[in-house]
Design an enzyme around this catalytic site. Structure first.
Site, PDB file in Angstrom:
ATOM      1  N   LYS A  20      62.375  40.416  29.385  1.00  0.00           N
ATOM      2  CA  LYS A  20      62.449  39.332  30.365  1.00  0.00           C
ATOM      3  C   LYS A  20      62.387  39.856  31.792  1.00  0.00           C
ATOM      4  CE  LYS A  20      67.494  38.703  30.696  1.00  0.00           C
ATOM      5  NZ  LYS A  20      68.585  37.711  30.601  1.00  0.00           N
ATOM      6  N   ASP A  21      62.516  41.181  31.979  1.00  0.00           N
ATOM      7  CA  ASP A  21      62.393  41.781  33.313  1.00  0.00           C
ATOM      8  C   ASP A  21      60.955  42.188  33.641  1.00  0.00           C
ATOM      9  OD1 ASP A  21      65.135  41.599  33.735  1.00  0.00           O
ATOM     10  OD2 ASP A  21      65.531  43.601  32.921  1.00  0.00           O
ATOM     11  N   ARG A  67      67.281  29.619  36.243  1.00  0.00           N
ATOM     12  CA  ARG A  67      67.080  28.900  34.983  1.00  0.00           C
ATOM     13  C   ARG A  67      68.407  28.371  34.454  1.00  0.00           C
ATOM     14  NH1 ARG A  67      68.376  30.447  29.990  1.00  0.00           N
ATOM     15  NH2 ARG A  67      68.818  32.563  30.692  1.00  0.00           N
ATOM     16  N   ARG A  68      69.412  29.234  34.450  1.00  0.00           N
ATOM     17  CA  ARG A  68      70.729  28.788  33.985  1.00  0.00           C
ATOM     18  C   ARG A  68      71.324  27.775  34.944  1.00  0.00           C
ATOM     19  NH1 ARG A  68      72.002  34.979  32.536  1.00  0.00           N
ATOM     20  NH2 ARG A  68      71.435  34.975  30.329  1.00  0.00           N
ATOM     21  N   ARG A 106      75.808  39.149  40.157  1.00  0.00           N
ATOM     22  CA  ARG A 106      74.958  40.213  39.657  1.00  0.00           C
ATOM     23  C   ARG A 106      75.786  41.447  39.322  1.00  0.00           C
ATOM     24  NH1 ARG A 106      70.583  42.058  42.947  1.00  0.00           N
ATOM     25  NH2 ARG A 106      70.061  43.086  40.979  1.00  0.00           N
ATOM     26  N   ARG A 137      80.382  42.071  35.608  1.00  0.00           N
ATOM     27  CA  ARG A 137      80.506  40.611  35.572  1.00  0.00           C
ATOM     28  C   ARG A 137      81.765  40.182  34.819  1.00  0.00           C
ATOM     29  NH1 ARG A 137      74.255  38.458  34.795  1.00  0.00           N
ATOM     30  NH2 ARG A 137      73.252  40.316  35.634  1.00  0.00           N
ATOM     31  N   CYS A 157      60.532  33.740  40.924  1.00  0.00           N
ATOM     32  CA  CYS A 157      61.992  33.627  40.826  1.00  0.00           C
ATOM     33  C   CYS A 157      62.562  32.475  41.631  1.00  0.00           C
ATOM     34  CB  CYS A 157      62.641  34.951  41.236  1.00  0.00           C
ATOM     35  SG  CYS A 157      62.574  36.179  39.912  1.00  0.00           S
TER      36      CYS A 157
END
Length: 362
Positions: free
Chosen positions: A123-124, A173-174, A191, A197, A284
């Site tokens: 996904k990166d 997205r979230r 981040r 986190r 993004c």
């Protein structure tokens, strides 16, 4: 604290778990002989986070299983490097320039013959690859869903959170899907690696966060998840849960190794999802989700685009033959692009990062 023991366990265990085998006399196998007669190891490029290292060592394990000669001391070398995305943590990915932040340095090392293969979280990886490189291999995919994580045991899903709760996430997205469920919730930039986190969550910086359950499983931290969210509640990111392996297009030795590791079902689904993203020309600033799975011999795809505040959302679902996976993904992207219209995407481009985020950085 709820997550401190899991974090401490991983940090203590990381050195032992990821340490290479002790150095002993190297093999003289011709497979690793350079022109000068010295052994040439297969060099694996990776980021240095615990998750990235777990993925690199998973790749190493699979290579050794398929090619026993690679078990020889010195046959495989793990090359750790920092990317721009790893070094700048006080800004959102959108403010830093989006995709490629976790791959550019690895691309440079690959093209400069400093490494032979690079291991990525798919996904990166941008939908385009640098000339002279290919990405022909995906390892078997983990669970693609997002995990909902909170220190408060009474909250089991996003819907359980009280109004005005604060959720830490760096993902638009979230954010879009969270705010579509409850516009009173506040999303703040969040981040750092998984351990950072969870530590912030333990310290009460936020009320909850979301992480890919795949990453937690790869680090054996899945017990930190309060719940795993189904697609109807949180559609995952394109290529989430998939590991990709890249090499130079003319490197026959590396191609031989990684072709043997490719998991075709995963590769087909990831290619479908990335075709969807490419058709949307996603950046993004645009919340985009897309997932494909193979069901009863057919590929089933679901895709979504939304405004960052969740006020507008467009969705699609398509089913078709596995051999048409890329076509299905592309058509799904073109369909949503037409539904949303030019004005939607013009707004995304024109918005400043501050307008899109509308949030504080923590």
């Amino acid at each position: 604290m709820k997550f401190s023991s899991a974090i401490s366990f991983l940090l203590v265990g990381t050195a032992a778990a990821f340490a290479p085998a002790p150095v002993s006399q190297r093999s003289s196998s011709a497979l690793f002989m350079a022109e000068e007669g010295e052994i040439k190891p297969l060099r694996i490029g990776t980021r240095g986070s615990p998750l990235a290292l777990a993925q690199a060592y998973e790749t190493r394990r699979r290579l050794i299983e398929n090619f026993p000669e690679l078990e020889e001391d010195g046959a495989i070398e793990i090359c750790v490097m920092k990317t721009q995305g790893d070094m700048i943590l006080d800004k959102s990915l959108m403010e830093l320039g989006g995709k490629g932040l976790f791959t550019k340095e690895l691309d440079t090392a690959l093209l400069g013959d400093e490494v032979d293969i690079c291991v990525h979280s798919m996904k990166d990886v941008p939908t385009w690859l640098p000339d002279g490189t290919v990405l022909p291999c995906n390892l078997p995919r983990e669970d693609t869903n997002d995990a909902f994580i909170t220190a408060r045991d009474e909250y089991k899903t996003i819907a359980d959170l009280p109004d005005h709760s604060v959720i830490g996430t760096a993902s638009l997205r979230r954010q879009a899907q969270i705010l579509a469920q409850n516009p009173t919730l506040k999303c703040v930039n969040f981040r750092g690696n998984v351990q950072t986190r969870l530590r912030k969550l333990d310290d009460g910086v936020v009320d909850a966060t979301l992480l890919a359950i795949a990453g937690l499983k790869r680090m054996e931290m899945q017990d930190c998840a309060t719940a795993v969210l189904e697609w109807d509640e949180m559609l995952p990111a394109v290529a989430q849960g998939a590991i990709g392996i890249q090499c130079r297009s003319d490197d026959e030795r590396s191609l031989k190794y990684i072709d043997a590791l490719n998991h075709m079902d995963t590769h087909v689904c990831v290619n479908c999802e990335r075709a969807f993203l490419e058709a949307l020309d996603g950046n993004c600033k645009t919340p985009i989700a897309g997932q494909a799975r193979i069901v009863d011999g057919q590929i089933v795809f679901r895709g979504l685009i939304a405004m960052p505040d969740g006020s507008v959302k467009y969705e699609t679902e398509k089913t078709g033959a596995i051999e048409d996976a890329v076509k299905i993904g592309k058509e799904a992207g073109e369909e949503l692009k037409a539904q949303a219209g030019d004005k939607f995407f013009e707004m995304m481009v024109e918005m400043s990062p501050q307008q899109v985020l509308g949030q504080l950085t923590k």
